[in-house]
Design a protein around this motif. Structure first.
Motif, PDB file in Angstrom:
ATOM      1  N   LEU A  77       0.829  -1.210   0.000  1.00  0.00           N
ATOM      2  CA  LEU A  77       0.000   0.000   0.000  1.00  0.00           C
ATOM      3  C   LEU A  77       0.862   1.258   0.000  1.00  0.00           C
ATOM      4  O   LEU A  77       0.588   2.215  -0.742  1.00  0.00           O
ATOM      5  CB  LEU A  77      -0.949  -0.005   1.200  1.00  0.00           C
ATOM      6  CG  LEU A  77      -2.126  -0.977   1.120  1.00  0.00           C
ATOM      7  CD1 LEU A  77      -2.875  -1.024   2.449  1.00  0.00           C
ATOM      8  CD2 LEU A  77      -3.083  -0.600  -0.006  1.00  0.00           C
ATOM      9  N   GLU A  78       1.895   1.265   0.815  1.00  0.00           N
ATOM     10  CA  GLU A  78       2.750   2.457   0.872  1.00  0.00           C
ATOM     11  C   GLU A  78       3.508   2.649  -0.440  1.00  0.00           C
ATOM     12  O   GLU A  78       3.708   3.785  -0.878  1.00  0.00           O
ATOM     13  CB  GLU A  78       3.692   2.367   2.072  1.00  0.00           C
ATOM     14  CG  GLU A  78       2.939   2.549   3.387  1.00  0.00           C
ATOM     15  CD  GLU A  78       3.825   2.476   4.617  1.00  0.00           C
ATOM     16  OE1 GLU A  78       4.960   1.947   4.523  1.00  0.00           O
ATOM     17  OE2 GLU A  78       3.374   2.948   5.687  1.00  0.00           O
ATOM     18  N   SER A  79       3.903   1.554  -1.085  1.00  0.00           N
ATOM     19  CA  SER A  79       4.595   1.704  -2.369  1.00  0.00           C
ATOM     20  C   SER A  79       3.640   2.207  -3.457  1.00  0.00           C
ATOM     21  O   SER A  79       4.068   2.778  -4.457  1.00  0.00           O
ATOM     22  CB  SER A  79       5.234   0.378  -2.799  1.00  0.00           C
ATOM     23  OG  SER A  79       4.240  -0.568  -3.143  1.00  0.00           O
ATOM     24  N   ALA A  80       2.317   2.020  -3.239  1.00  0.00           N
ATOM     25  CA  ALA A  80       1.314   2.519  -4.183  1.00  0.00           C
ATOM     26  C   ALA A  80       0.919   3.963  -3.885  1.00  0.00           C
ATOM     27  O   ALA A  80       0.075   4.532  -4.580  1.00  0.00           O
ATOM     28  CB  ALA A  80       0.075   1.629  -4.146  1.00  0.00           C
ATOM     29  N   GLY A  81       1.520   4.550  -2.847  1.00  0.00           N
ATOM     30  CA  GLY A  81       1.256   5.952  -2.544  1.00  0.00           C
ATOM     31  C   GLY A  81       0.345   6.202  -1.353  1.00  0.00           C
ATOM     32  O   GLY A  81       0.068   7.351  -1.008  1.00  0.00           O
ATOM     33  N   PHE A  82      -0.149   5.152  -0.716  1.00  0.00           N
ATOM     34  CA  PHE A  82      -0.999   5.322   0.454  1.00  0.00           C
ATOM     35  C   PHE A  82      -0.166   5.766   1.652  1.00  0.00           C
ATOM     36  O   PHE A  82       1.001   5.379   1.797  1.00  0.00           O
ATOM     37  CB  PHE A  82      -1.709   4.011   0.811  1.00  0.00           C
ATOM     38  CG  PHE A  82      -2.882   3.674  -0.063  1.00  0.00           C
ATOM     39  CD1 PHE A  82      -4.184   3.914   0.365  1.00  0.00           C
ATOM     40  CD2 PHE A  82      -2.689   3.106  -1.309  1.00  0.00           C
ATOM     41  CE1 PHE A  82      -5.267   3.593  -0.432  1.00  0.00           C
ATOM     42  CE2 PHE A  82      -3.768   2.776  -2.122  1.00  0.00           C
ATOM     43  CZ  PHE A  82      -5.062   3.018  -1.678  1.00  0.00           C
ATOM     44  N   VAL A  83      -0.796   6.551   2.508  1.00  0.00           N
ATOM     45  CA  VAL A  83      -0.171   6.973   3.762  1.00  0.00           C
ATOM     46  C   VAL A  83      -0.910   6.285   4.900  1.00  0.00           C
ATOM     47  O   VAL A  83      -2.145   6.271   4.928  1.00  0.00           O
ATOM     48  CB  VAL A  83      -0.233   8.506   3.926  1.00  0.00           C
ATOM     49  CG1 VAL A  83       0.267   8.921   5.299  1.00  0.00           C
ATOM     50  CG2 VAL A  83       0.573   9.185   2.831  1.00  0.00           C
ATOM     51  N   HIS A  84      -0.148   5.711   5.822  1.00  0.00           N
ATOM     52  CA  HIS A  84      -0.741   5.016   6.964  1.00  0.00           C
ATOM     53  C   HIS A  84      -1.039   6.040   8.053  1.00  0.00           C
ATOM     54  O   HIS A  84      -0.139   6.632   8.642  1.00  0.00           O
ATOM     55  CB  HIS A  84       0.233   3.949   7.472  1.00  0.00           C
ATOM     56  CG  HIS A  84      -0.374   3.002   8.425  1.00  0.00           C
ATOM     57  ND1 HIS A  84       0.347   2.345   9.392  1.00  0.00           N
ATOM     58  CD2 HIS A  84      -1.657   2.586   8.593  1.00  0.00           C
ATOM     59  CE1 HIS A  84      -0.447   1.557  10.099  1.00  0.00           C
ATOM     60  NE2 HIS A  84      -1.668   1.703   9.628  1.00  0.00           N
ATOM     61  N   GLU A  85      -2.319   6.265   8.305  1.00  0.00           N
ATOM     62  CA  GLU A  85      -2.742   7.240   9.294  1.00  0.00           C
ATOM     63  C   GLU A  85      -2.704   6.633  10.699  1.00  0.00           C
ATOM     64  O   GLU A  85      -2.850   5.420  10.866  1.00  0.00           O
ATOM     65  CB  GLU A  85      -4.159   7.730   8.972  1.00  0.00           C
ATOM     66  CG  GLU A  85      -4.299   8.409   7.624  1.00  0.00           C
ATOM     67  CD  GLU A  85      -3.537   9.712   7.556  1.00  0.00           C
ATOM     68  OE1 GLU A  85      -3.396  10.391   8.596  1.00  0.00           O
ATOM     69  OE2 GLU A  85      -3.053  10.055   6.456  1.00  0.00           O
ATOM     70  N   PRO A  86      -2.556   7.473  11.730  1.00  0.00           N
ATOM     71  CA  PRO A  86      -2.549   6.962  13.111  1.00  0.00           C
ATOM     72  C   PRO A  86      -3.834   6.199  13.473  1.00  0.00           C
ATOM     73  O   PRO A  86      -3.817   5.324  14.339  1.00  0.00           O
ATOM     74  CB  PRO A  86      -2.416   8.237  13.960  1.00  0.00           C
ATOM     75  CG  PRO A  86      -1.754   9.219  13.054  1.00  0.00           C
ATOM     76  CD  PRO A  86      -2.255   8.911  11.679  1.00  0.00           C
ATOM     77  N   SER A  87      -4.926   6.504  12.788  1.00  0.00           N
ATOM     78  CA  SER A  87      -6.204   5.825  13.039  1.00  0.00           C
ATOM     79  C   SER A  87      -6.177   4.358  12.607  1.00  0.00           C
ATOM     80  O   SER A  87      -7.060   3.579  12.957  1.00  0.00           O
ATOM     81  CB  SER A  87      -7.335   6.533  12.298  1.00  0.00           C
ATOM     82  OG  SER A  87      -7.116   6.430  10.885  1.00  0.00           O
ATOM     83  N   GLY A  88      -5.161   3.984  11.820  1.00  0.00           N
ATOM     84  CA  GLY A  88      -5.094   2.627  11.314  1.00  0.00           C
ATOM     85  C   GLY A  88      -5.672   2.487   9.919  1.00  0.00           C
ATOM     86  O   GLY A  88      -5.768   1.396   9.374  1.00  0.00           O
ATOM     87  N   ARG A  89      -6.025   3.606   9.319  1.00  0.00           N
ATOM     88  CA  ARG A  89      -6.559   3.601   7.969  1.00  0.00           C
ATOM     89  C   ARG A  89      -5.470   4.091   7.014  1.00  0.00           C
ATOM     90  O   ARG A  89      -4.709   4.986   7.343  1.00  0.00           O
ATOM     91  CB  ARG A  89      -7.781   4.522   7.891  1.00  0.00           C
ATOM     92  CG  ARG A  89      -8.534   4.446   6.592  1.00  0.00           C
ATOM     93  CD  ARG A  89      -9.857   5.174   6.691  1.00  0.00           C
ATOM     94  NE  ARG A  89      -9.724   6.593   6.400  1.00  0.00           N
ATOM     95  CZ  ARG A  89     -10.718   7.376   6.010  1.00  0.00           C
ATOM     96  NH1 ARG A  89     -11.929   6.881   5.884  1.00  0.00           N
ATOM     97  NH2 ARG A  89     -10.522   8.647   5.776  1.00  0.00           N
ATOM     98  N   PHE A  90      -5.407   3.488   5.838  1.00  0.00           N
ATOM     99  CA  PHE A  90      -4.493   3.950   4.795  1.00  0.00           C
ATOM    100  C   PHE A  90      -5.268   4.881   3.873  1.00  0.00           C
ATOM    101  O   PHE A  90      -6.403   4.589   3.503  1.00  0.00           O
ATOM    102  CB  PHE A  90      -3.954   2.767   3.986  1.00  0.00           C
ATOM    103  CG  PHE A  90      -2.947   1.920   4.721  1.00  0.00           C
ATOM    104  CD1 PHE A  90      -1.582   2.140   4.558  1.00  0.00           C
ATOM    105  CD2 PHE A  90      -3.365   0.911   5.572  1.00  0.00           C
ATOM    106  CE1 PHE A  90      -0.656   1.360   5.223  1.00  0.00           C
ATOM    107  CE2 PHE A  90      -2.442   0.122   6.241  1.00  0.00           C
ATOM    108  CZ  PHE A  90      -1.087   0.341   6.069  1.00  0.00           C
TER     109      PHE A  90
END
Length: 202
Positions: A77-90
């Motif tokens: 997910l992170e390599s696809a550009g998603f950011v991991h939010e503190p809430s646990g949601r990407f």
């Protein structure tokens, strides 16, 4: 209105009174619409918003009843550009900072860093909040391409909410729904992903 509902007569009356009081204190002129008409307009707009307030998504589930590697899910997910939010949601955001897609556990559970490190994930859901995303058709195709990429990398499959494999026929129906929602919003003067839509669907 917003996603919590339309403003009622009492709220509108209070707002009118505040506006009139402010105008009196500043020596300004203030003209307010009839409260009953304003309440009806708000209720009509709220009804319309509820009709187009949809989310579309898909799920990535492991083949054979297994599970997905939490660390691998995060890396992909992170390599696809998603950011991991503190809430646990990407979250995948556009250039303007608006959220295009979200990814979370298939049961809606937060995928916290500890959870992802601790062990496998039962499945993953990718979703798009249709009224809040401009160029929704393009973003939807991006979501499906991403889901297929994840499925290939994780030895998984892409399914709908009933856990049935997502077919081209199913995708065609979703594309038609998207087109219909976007057309209705444009006709109402509230284009998806625009400033007004962001306020109404907050």
């Amino acid at each position: 209105p917003d996603r919590s509902g339309a403003a009622n007569r009492v709220q509108l009356s209070s707002l009118r009174d505040l506006a009139l009081q402010f105008a009196e204190q500043t020596g300004a002129a203030c003209r307010c619409d009839d409260i009953d008409q304003a309440a009806k307009t708000a209720a009509d707009l709220d009804r319309f918003c509820s009709q187009v307030d949809v989310s579309v998504g898909c799920n990535v589930v492991p083949r054979g009843g297994g599970a997905l590697s939490g660390t691998k899910v995060r890396g992909l997910l992170e390599s696809a550009g998603f950011v991991h939010e503190p809430s646990g949601r990407f979250e995948l955001r556009g250039e303007d900072g608006s959220v295009l897609l979200v990814a979370e556990g298939i049961q809606g559970e937060p995928l916290t860093a500890d959870r992802l490190r601790a062990g496998p994930v039962a499945g993953l859901t990718l979703a798009m909040d249709v009224p809040r995303v401009a160029s929704g058709a393009r973003v939807f195709e991006r979501m499906i391409d991403l889901a297929r990429h994840l499925a290939h990398a994780l030895d998984a499959t892409v399914v709908d909410d009933n856990r049935a494999e997502l077919t081209e026929g199913g995708l065609k129906l979703i594309r038609q729904q998207l087109k219909s929602v976007h057309a209705a919003m444009e006709a109402q003067g509230i284009p998806a992903g625009g400033a007004l839509a962001s306020r109404l669907f907050s």
